[in-house]
Design a protein around this motif. Structure first.
Motif, short mmCIF file in Angstrom:
data_model
loop_
_atom_site.label_atom_id
_atom_site.label_comp_id
_atom_site.label_asym_id
_atom_site.label_seq_id
_atom_site.Cartn_x
_atom_site.Cartn_y
_atom_site.Cartn_z
N THR A 55 75.60 -0.83 52.49
CA THR A 55 75.29 0.60 52.56
C THR A 55 76.38 1.35 53.34
N ALA A 56 76.84 0.73 54.44
CA ALA A 56 77.89 1.38 55.25
C ALA A 56 79.19 1.51 54.46
N ILE A 57 79.52 0.47 53.68
CA ILE A 57 80.75 0.53 52.88
C ILE A 57 80.62 1.59 51.77
N LEU A 58 79.45 1.61 51.12
CA LEU A 58 79.22 2.61 50.06
C LEU A 58 79.37 4.02 50.65
N THR A 59 78.78 4.24 51.83
CA THR A 59 78.86 5.55 52.47
C THR A 59 80.31 5.94 52.72
#
Ligand code: URA
Length: 433
Positions: A55-59
């Motif tokens: 999720t952090a990478i997608l963000t």
């Protein structure tokens, strides 16, 4: 890297790598990955979820799909705020001037109404002359001179989110916690502030209907913010009843002004003071108690109201309507809604209240619809209060009489009257740091 393989990997519940996520977002924004493949991926994420790292990478990938705003020309600490959306939520109009009055800068990009929820930019545009599109230089100048500026989102802020959100909207994939977290936080990271206060709404008028989902979403977003080096905190606040008594664009500006004058409804005032003190705490202005007292003082001494008027003036708006809201144009038509029986107001389906307000002209039917800034609803009774049969519980306002019947029907569906007085629900459920 074939998109087909990535879809299959996520469908099977496996974890995507950083390289895979970044190349997928780059490819989608460039138009190399078609909507039908991205739709399949979004549905796989909806069912299989994403780890915190994914999720952090997608963000981060979505944030970097457009401009990363550099706020360094604005002196001092900048604090942003985001609400996950609600009905009667005019908190930005109260909170931003309070925080600015305490010496912390607010350089904020806000949204327009979405579905049943209102948007700060639409509310601001109900002020005669008010500009919500500024050049970057003008934006910085307004913040440096008045301490705050609230404008619409610039065209190239997280364009990947714009594309993904439009696709989610039509593929039944909006209600996914990692996708919502990445969508909101990509815009917050790209907007450049040092600290982020998240107001995660919970209840019948919110995107997250249960407390558990709201807490999970808040935890994800706080983790993303902290991972990106921003001081981040979330408050989980009640959206099971509309916030304050007024719903609709100019009506909400009027109620925000009343709150800044110390005459606002108790629920709105309490939520705003908690949000403002959270922002001040993030900016290092003191203990939570000191920050709360600081925020209260700006209402008592009128400094927050003057800040709002100064911002309105700096953005081309007419500050006289802020100092005297009776100068706002009024809806030509109004209709009283009366209680169908005696008892206690035990529930108000807040999403339906928002829809009723939108049906009166306060929201858009299509992207091109023109908003009736005077339209909306004034609640005369709220959950927990006793009503007599035939007593007025709300007044509907519009510029088009023919809209009354359908909106009244929708509003009445939202209201439940029963014999037993309901238990009072908290306004602030939790604080997530
Ligand atoms: N608001 C957003 O910006 N994104 C979502 O996904 C939901 C609400």
């Amino acid at each position: 890297m074939r998109m087909y393989d990535l879809i299959a990997k996520k469908r099977n519940g496996e974890t995507l790598t950083e390289e895979e996520i970044r190349s997928m977002i780059d490819g989608y924004v460039l138009g190399e990955i078609p909507d039908y493949q991205m739709s399949a991926m979004l549905m796989a994420i909806y069912f299989k979820g994403m780890s915190d790292t994914e999720t952090a990478i997608l963000t981060d990938a979505v944030a970097h799909s457009g401009d990363m705003v550099d706020l360094t020309p604005i002196q001092g600490i900048k604090v942003d705020k985001h609400s996950t959306g609600g009905v009667g939520d005019k908190t930005t109009l109260v909170v931003a001037p309070i925080v600015a009055s305490c010496g912390v800068k607010v350089a904020k990009m806000s949204g327009r109404g979405l579905g049943h929820t209102g948007g700060t930019v639409d509310k601001l545009e109900s002020i005669p002359g008010m500009r919500t599109t500024l050049t970057e230089e003008e934006f910085f100048e307004v913040v440096n001179t008045t301490g705050l500026s609230v404008i619409g989102q610039s065209g190239n802020l997280a364009p990947g989110d714009k594309k993904l959100y439009a696709l989610r909207d039509v593929t039944a994939t909006v209600e996914s916690i990692p996708l919502i977290a990445a969508s909101i936080m990509s815009k917050k990271l790209a907007a450049g502030s040092d600290c982020i206060l998240l107001d995660v709404k919970t209840g019948s008028g919110a995107f997250m209907k249960t407390l558990q989902d709201s807490v999970t979403l808040a935890e994800k977003m706080v983790a993303i913010g902290e991972h990106a080096g921003k001081k981040t905190m979330a408050l989980i606040t009640n959206m099971d009843i509309p916030l304050g008594n007024l719903i609709g664009n100019s009506l909400e500006v009027i109620e925000a002004v009343e709150t800044l004058k110390g005459r606002g409804p108790k629920d709105l005032t309490e939520v705003c003071l908690n949000l403002a003190s959270g922002m001040l705490w993030l900016a290092g202005k003191g203990t939570p108690e000191e920050c709360f007292a600081m925020a209260e003082k700006t209402i008592a001494d009128g400094s927050a109201l003057n800040r709002l008027a100064a911002m309105v003036k700096a953005q081309g708006g007419d500050p006289s309507v802020i100092l005297d809201p009776s100068l706002f144009a009024k809806a030509p038509y109004e209709r009283e809604i009366n209680a169908v029986k005696k008892g206690y107001l035990v529930h108000m389906n807040t999403e339906q209240c928002g829809i009723a307000s939108s049906m009166l002209g306060a929201g858009r039917v299509t992207k091109e619809s023109l908003i009736d800034y005077t339209a909306g609803i004034a609640l005369k009774k709220k959950v927990g209060q006793e009503v007599e049969e035939g007593e007025t519980i709300a007044v509907l306002y519009t510029s088009r009489q023919e809209l009354f019947d359908a909106a009244e029907e929708e509003f009445l569906k939202a209201v439940t009257i029963a014999d037993e007085k309901p238990e009072e629900e908290p306004l602030i459920y939790a604080r997530v740091t």
